[in-house]
Write a protein that holds these residues in place. Sequence first.
Motif, PDB file in Angstrom:
ATOM      1  N   PHE A  79      -7.244 -13.013  -4.659  1.00 16.01           N
ATOM      2  CA  PHE A  79      -6.199 -13.136  -5.684  1.00 16.01           C
ATOM      3  C   PHE A  79      -4.959 -13.892  -5.214  1.00 16.01           C
ATOM      4  O   PHE A  79      -4.093 -14.193  -6.016  1.00 16.01           O
ATOM      5  N   MET A 116      -5.650  -3.259 -10.218  1.00 19.78           N
ATOM      6  CA  MET A 116      -5.205  -3.693  -8.899  1.00 19.78           C
ATOM      7  C   MET A 116      -3.769  -3.208  -8.639  1.00 19.78           C
ATOM      8  O   MET A 116      -2.929  -3.222  -9.544  1.00 19.78           O
ATOM      9  N   CYS A 118      -0.713  -2.397  -5.105  1.00 21.99           N
ATOM     10  CA  CYS A 118      -0.401  -2.636  -3.688  1.00 21.99           C
ATOM     11  C   CYS A 118      -1.083  -1.621  -2.765  1.00 21.99           C
ATOM     12  O   CYS A 118      -1.486  -1.947  -1.657  1.00 21.99           O
ATOM     13  N   CYS A 121      -4.688  -2.633  -2.327  1.00 23.60           N
ATOM     14  CA  CYS A 121      -4.729  -3.878  -1.552  1.00 23.60           C
ATOM     15  C   CYS A 121      -4.472  -3.599  -0.067  1.00 23.60           C
ATOM     16  O   CYS A 121      -5.237  -4.025   0.798  1.00 23.60           O
ATOM     17  N   ARG A 125      -7.160  -4.013   3.101  1.00 23.40           N
ATOM     18  CA  ARG A 125      -6.881  -4.967   4.187  1.00 23.40           C
ATOM     19  C   ARG A 125      -6.742  -4.248   5.521  1.00 23.40           C
ATOM     20  O   ARG A 125      -7.209  -4.722   6.548  1.00 23.40           O
ATOM     21  N   TYR A 210       0.799  -9.561  -7.871  1.00 24.80           N
ATOM     22  CA  TYR A 210       0.913  -8.110  -8.069  1.00 24.80           C
ATOM     23  C   TYR A 210       2.124  -7.510  -7.361  1.00 24.80           C
ATOM     24  O   TYR A 210       2.383  -6.322  -7.454  1.00 24.80           O
ATOM     25  N   GLY A 211       2.815  -8.324  -6.606  1.00 21.15           N
ATOM     26  CA  GLY A 211       3.907  -7.789  -5.785  1.00 21.15           C
ATOM     27  C   GLY A 211       5.158  -7.495  -6.592  1.00 21.15           C
ATOM     28  O   GLY A 211       5.916  -8.382  -6.930  1.00 21.15           O
ATOM     29  N   HIS A 213       8.453  -5.551  -6.110  1.00 24.49           N
ATOM     30  CA  HIS A 213       9.153  -4.843  -5.043  1.00 24.49           C
ATOM     31  C   HIS A 213      10.530  -4.349  -5.494  1.00 24.49           C
ATOM     32  O   HIS A 213      11.431  -4.244  -4.695  1.00 24.49           O
TER      33      HIS A 213
HETATM   34  S1  SF4 Z   1       2.367  -7.534  -2.738  1.00 22.90           S
HETATM   35 FE1  SF4 Z   1       0.311  -8.402  -3.150  1.00 22.90          FE
HETATM   36  S2  SF4 Z   1      -0.493  -8.850  -1.116  1.00 22.90           S
HETATM   37 FE2  SF4 Z   1       1.216  -7.432  -0.815  1.00 22.90          FE
HETATM   38  S3  SF4 Z   1       0.266  -5.388  -0.839  1.00 22.90           S
HETATM   39 FE3  SF4 Z   1       0.901  -5.822  -2.939  1.00 22.90          FE
HETATM   40  S4  SF4 Z   1      -0.928  -6.678  -3.903  1.00 22.90           S
HETATM   41 FE4  SF4 Z   1      -1.242  -6.827  -1.700  1.00 22.90          FE
END
Ligand code: SF4
Length: 243
Positions: A79, A116, A118, A121, A125, A210-211, A213
């Motif tokens: 993505f 989806m 964070c 994700c 990872r 998707y970030g 913050h």
């Molecule tokens: S901002 Fe994007 S890359 Fe970072 S944890 Fe969230 S979904 Fe994953």
Amino acid sequence: MADRFLRRAARTQGKAGEVVRKRTARAVLEQELIADGDRILIAVSGGKDSTVMAWALSRLKQSLKFDYELAALHISTDFCACCKKSVLAEKLEGWGIPFTDLFVPVVGRLKPGRKMNCYWCSTQRRTELLKYAVENDFNKIALGHHLDDIIETFFMNLCARGELSAMPVKIDYRKYPVTLIRPLAFLEERQIIACAAEQDTLKAACTCPYGIHSQRREMREKIAALTGGSGAVKRRIIRALTN
Ligand code: SF4
């Protein structure tokens, strides 16, 4: 005017890198992050933090007494393609750090009906990072979280989740024979940005769709009010967290 600019540039050249090198060395020695014979896997995103960390760890190899090996792993997803991998690989290899790219279909692994986010994700990872480290005999994983990340996470855990917990500077995994280290823990973000600009590594900005913050941004503003932006106050906070 141009002469004055060039004289100033020459005077400040290398200063930000020196700050990063010294504070990384301090974290490594005080917190015993690296030992002789370590095989360290650096998690690189292509962003400024992990790239500066890779640079600092490669430089410290020349000045610290112990011998350790470095390698870098980048995790590509289905993505986000914001990382310029060939540029990153070239930089790392120039610093003597072999580079590997691993593809993880984070969205493709979602169960039907799941969205989806964070948490999903980062869990996907992190699991792949750990698996790769174990399968390739790395005993340490270096993550590029800095002083501001650690303080923000501490206050977010406290205020939003009612937990007294922080990102540890060093932690052994119970399930895996791997230790996680954060060599940038004594560095403020502004110091890393200055070093990245000096090294010409400040190129890849994360464009992950998707970030979101906003919570972290709000906490960052509250911490700035609490500390008055003082690096010394932030370092006192992390001293309290690491004691
Ligand atoms: S901002 Fe994007 S890359 Fe970072 S944890 Fe969230 S979904 Fe994953």
